[in-house]
Design a protein around this motif. Structure first.
Motif, PDB file in Angstrom:
ATOM      1  N   LEU A 158       0.820  -1.201   0.000  1.00 47.08           N
ATOM      2  CA  LEU A 158       0.000   0.000   0.000  1.00 47.08           C
ATOM      3  C   LEU A 158       0.861   1.261   0.000  1.00 47.08           C
ATOM      4  N   LEU A 159       1.958   1.240   0.747  1.00 46.09           N
ATOM      5  CA  LEU A 159       2.849   2.395   0.760  1.00 46.09           C
ATOM      6  C   LEU A 159       3.437   2.630  -0.626  1.00 46.09           C
ATOM      7  N   GLN A 160       3.814   1.543  -1.285  1.00 45.51           N
ATOM      8  CA  GLN A 160       4.340   1.675  -2.642  1.00 45.51           C
ATOM      9  C   GLN A 160       3.272   2.219  -3.586  1.00 45.51           C
ATOM     10  N   SER A 161       2.021   1.819  -3.375  1.00 49.34           N
ATOM     11  CA  SER A 161       0.926   2.335  -4.197  1.00 49.34           C
ATOM     12  C   SER A 161       0.741   3.825  -3.965  1.00 49.34           C
ATOM     13  N   TRP A 162       0.823   4.246  -2.701  1.00 53.46           N
ATOM     14  CA  TRP A 162       0.724   5.670  -2.380  1.00 53.46           C
ATOM     15  C   TRP A 162       1.844   6.451  -3.061  1.00 53.46           C
ATOM     16  N   ILE A 163       3.046   5.901  -2.997  1.00 52.26           N
ATOM     17  CA  ILE A 163       4.186   6.573  -3.620  1.00 52.26           C
ATOM     18  C   ILE A 163       3.969   6.695  -5.119  1.00 52.26           C
TER      19      ILE A 163
END
Length: 711
Positions: free
Chosen positions: A665-670
């Motif tokens: 999810l963090l990678q998606s946000w980035i």
């Protein structure tokens, strides 16, 4: 590189927590306090002398001095405190008095602005160690560390070092004993004046303002070093005593001054410059940042707690309502069961290993269907496998590789019937799946139906974790959303659509990477009901490695974020669309975007609590959250008639799987915030699932009891 930034962020958060534990005396703290011992080794002139002990000379014996008559040195220990120290400073400023603040490094580094104010307003600052331990228990290296860290905090806070030192738990000079005297000697050898006191206000006991004043008042005009406190608890009595004590003693001719001024000595404070100054400033800045980050983390943890407990509570309640409604409603969705032929679309790209089992499972359907396999430019002969089967009612449509949405739209264009069932090329249906899936279309308001997707390859640990997630997360969620009438996603593995509804919203869109979520939200906005058919079971092959799982969930989470953003206008709509926008979108945003991103805080604070304490409360809280999850999972497994044995791995799933979902999810946000583009990623299939009743492989993977027709 995809894991590096999330990993570094977790490490940075943990580092901030460690630093916070460091400056809050949760690391390296020693709370032992020694009882007095004999005084045989303490010189008589020290025991009978004044409260300022000078043992700095290497050649001359230690000396002590008293404060001159009609001079008072007010000293305040254990600060600075954000509540009481500013008020003490205000009171001293009001009466033009000065004093000495013996600060601890932990407090000085957390509230540097108060130390700066002390120095700027003309007060002296002394060292009171970093962690406030009894130094008679400590080694010389630990004493050096306490002093240097205390000086580091002073340098960072006010740009000064101090030569004044007061040992924690010290008292009068005559209280020196054979354990504390060697410490005073060692402190002197490091260049410090040891400052005890000769007048104790005992304000820490909170005996009342009158008693504090009486205890602090010197006799017969004598000078005094008076011990008070500006931290460590409620100091309202100290403050009230100062308001009376300062003017009354000034009227008697007393001067409230710094220690070195009273002794006629140079200032105890020396400016710091160069590397020492920047080292101190860096430390204090890092401490301030860690305090801010910790505050945010604590707030985030509170949000996570509310979301987790709230979500599970809502899931349990509404799933119970859904189950009761399903059990008691002996009714049909419309005037008559849906019995007409439907079209089943199977988009496939390089599904050679799976496609035969998928098609044969459809051929066993107890509902009349046509089967359309849309080969999206496969290079492994997927279409050839289907054509070689020569099955009646099965058509193959070939197209150049254009992606799943295009393949589905092509299939819709070739479909002959008004109800269109969609599935993945790696999925197998039970004989009753299509029949169960299409019955809600007897209600003309229903535009789409979500089926019950289940993990077939659950023998591995990662497969078992996904099995728990599908049953507890996805299917329990769908029951909840069904009751709330805001189903956010028709799973690509098993879903059905009214063709009229698809035509009205323009078919499958390529705007997002989650075309199933996108089309579902579009149907809500067009006014259609979307419902859940729990008995329409489909068995899908879940990713079998962390890499494949990461790729799949990265696409899902990023695509969901895209769909939420695309349909954000529903919040302001009216009717069914507005209901979805104001209920469905916030739920999806909270439970699928915000909560998973914050969920690792549970484990971060578990590690923090185990290391720094309170360990018991931390473990109890973590297991409390786990217990709620176990209850939800057990209820979900009961509703889905699944064996409970897979729940054995639930605790490990919560520790490890949660971190993976956080990284995803963090990678998606980035990706979203940087404007990056994410391409479709093909998962490697093994073909372990067979058609129902065809071979034992599927039964072994999914459980033979789940392959029987329902109803």
């Amino acid at each position: 590189m995809r894991y590096l930034l999330p990993f570094l962020l977790l490490v940075a958060l943990l580092a901030m927590l460690v630093l916070r534990g460091y400056v809050n005396s949760e690391i390296a703290a020693d709370h032992r306090v020694r009882n007095p011992v004999g005084t045989d080794q303490v010189p008589e002139h020290i025991l009978d002398g004044g409260p300022v002990i000078d043992a700095r000379s290497k050649t001359e014996p230690a000396t002590s001095v008293r404060i001159p008559d009609h001079h008072i040195v007010l000293t305040f220990d254990d600060g600075p405190d954000p509540e009481w120290t500013p008020r003490v400073l205000d009171k001293l400023k009001e009466y033009h008095a000065h004093g000495v603040f013996f600060v601890t490094g932990t407090m000085a580094s957390r509230y540097p602005e108060l130390v700066r104010r002390m120095v700027d307003e003309g007060h002296e600052v002394g060292l009171h160690t970093f962690n406030h331990p009894d130094l008679s228990y400590q080694s010389s290296s630990r004493i050096d560390w306490e002093l240097s860290e205390n000086q580091l905090a002073l340098a960072g806070a006010a740009g000064v070092h101090s030569s004044l030192f007061r040992p924690p738990y010290s008292s009068f000079a005559d209280a020196m004993d054979d354990k504390s005297w060697p410490v005073a000697q060692y402190i002197g050898s490091r260049g410090y004046l040891t400052v005890v006191n000769d007048t104790d206000s005992e304000d820490w006991k909170r005996p009342g303002v009158r008693t504090i004043i009486k205890n602090a008042t010197p006799k017969h005009g004598k000078g005094a070093i008076i011990l008070m406190h500006d931290s460590g608890g409620d100091r309202s009595q100290t403050l009230a005593a100062l308001d009376r004590f300062l003017p009354s003693m000034q009227e008697e001719g007393y001067e409230f001054t710094n220690l070195t001024t009273a002794l006629g000595a140079p200032s105890a404070l020396t400016p710091v410059s160069g590397a020492a100054l920047w080292k101190g400033k860096t430390f204090v800045t890092a401490v301030g940042f860690s305090e801010d980050v910790t505050g945010v983390l604590v707030a985030g943890l509170s949000v996570v707690g509310v979301l987790v407990i709230g979500r599970f509570g809502l899931m349990l309640l509404l799933s119970f309502v859904h189950a009761r409604r399903v059990r008691r409603r002996n009714f049909r969705w419309g005037d008559a069961p849906v019995s007409g032929r439907v079209s089943v679309l199977v988009p496939a790209y390089n599904e050679r290993k799976c496609i035969e089992a998928t098609v044969r499972s459809l051929m066993a359907s107890d509902h009349p269907i046509e089967i359309i396999v849309i080969d999206d430019g496969s290079t492994d002969g997927t279409a050839d496998v289907v054509e070689a089967m020569r099955l009646p009612g099965v058509r193959v449509v070939r197209q150049q590789n254009a992606g799943k949405p295009a393949a589905l739209n092509n299939g819709i264009a070739h479909a002959r019937y008004d109800i269109v069932v969609m599935m993945d090329g790696d999925t197998v249906f039970e004989p009753s799946t299509v029949r169960e899936l299409v019955q809600p279309f007897a209600d003309p308001k229903v535009g789409a139906v979500a089926g019950n997707a289940k993990v077939g390859n659950r023998d591995s640990l990662i497969g078992a974790w996904q099995h728990i997630e599908y049953v507890m997360g996805f299917n329990l969620d769908r029951r909840m959303y069904d009751v709330l009438r805001c189903m956010p996603t028709i799973p690509g593995a098993v879903g059905a659509f009214r063709r009229t509804a698809l035509d009205r919203v323009g078919g499958m869109s390529e705007d997002t990477l989650a075309e199933d979520t996108d089309i579902t939200m579009a149907l809500h906005r067009d006014g259609w009901d979307v419902v859940y058919a729990e008995n329409a079971r489909a068995w899908t092959e879940a990713p079998e490695s962390v890499q494949q799982l990461w790729s799949q969930r990265y696409r899902w989470s990023y695509g969901t974020m895209q769909a939420i953003w695309k349909h954000r206008g529903a919040v302001f709509d009216r009717g069914h669309s507005g209901r979805f926008g104001r209920v469905g979108l916030p739920f999806v945003s909270l439970f699928m975007v915000v909560a998973p991103l914050l969920a690792p805080l549970i484990d971060v604070f578990l590690v923090y609590g185990l290391i720094f304490g309170p360990t018991g409360k931390t473990v109890a809280a973590w297991f409390g959250v786990l217990l709620v999850q176990v209850i939800c999972a057990a209820y979900a497994f009961r509703l889905d008639k699944e064996r409970m044995t897979h729940l054995i791995s639930l605790p490990l799933q919560q520790i490890l799987y949660r971190q993976l979902m956080y990284v995803v999810l963090l990678q998606s946000w980035i990706t979203a915030l940087t404007g990056g583009r994410l391409r479709w990623q093909k998962l490697r299939r093994t073909g372990v699932l067979d058609a129902p009743g065809a071979a034992p492989g599927a039964r072994a993977a999914a459980g033979a009891d789940h392959r029987r027709p329902v109803g």
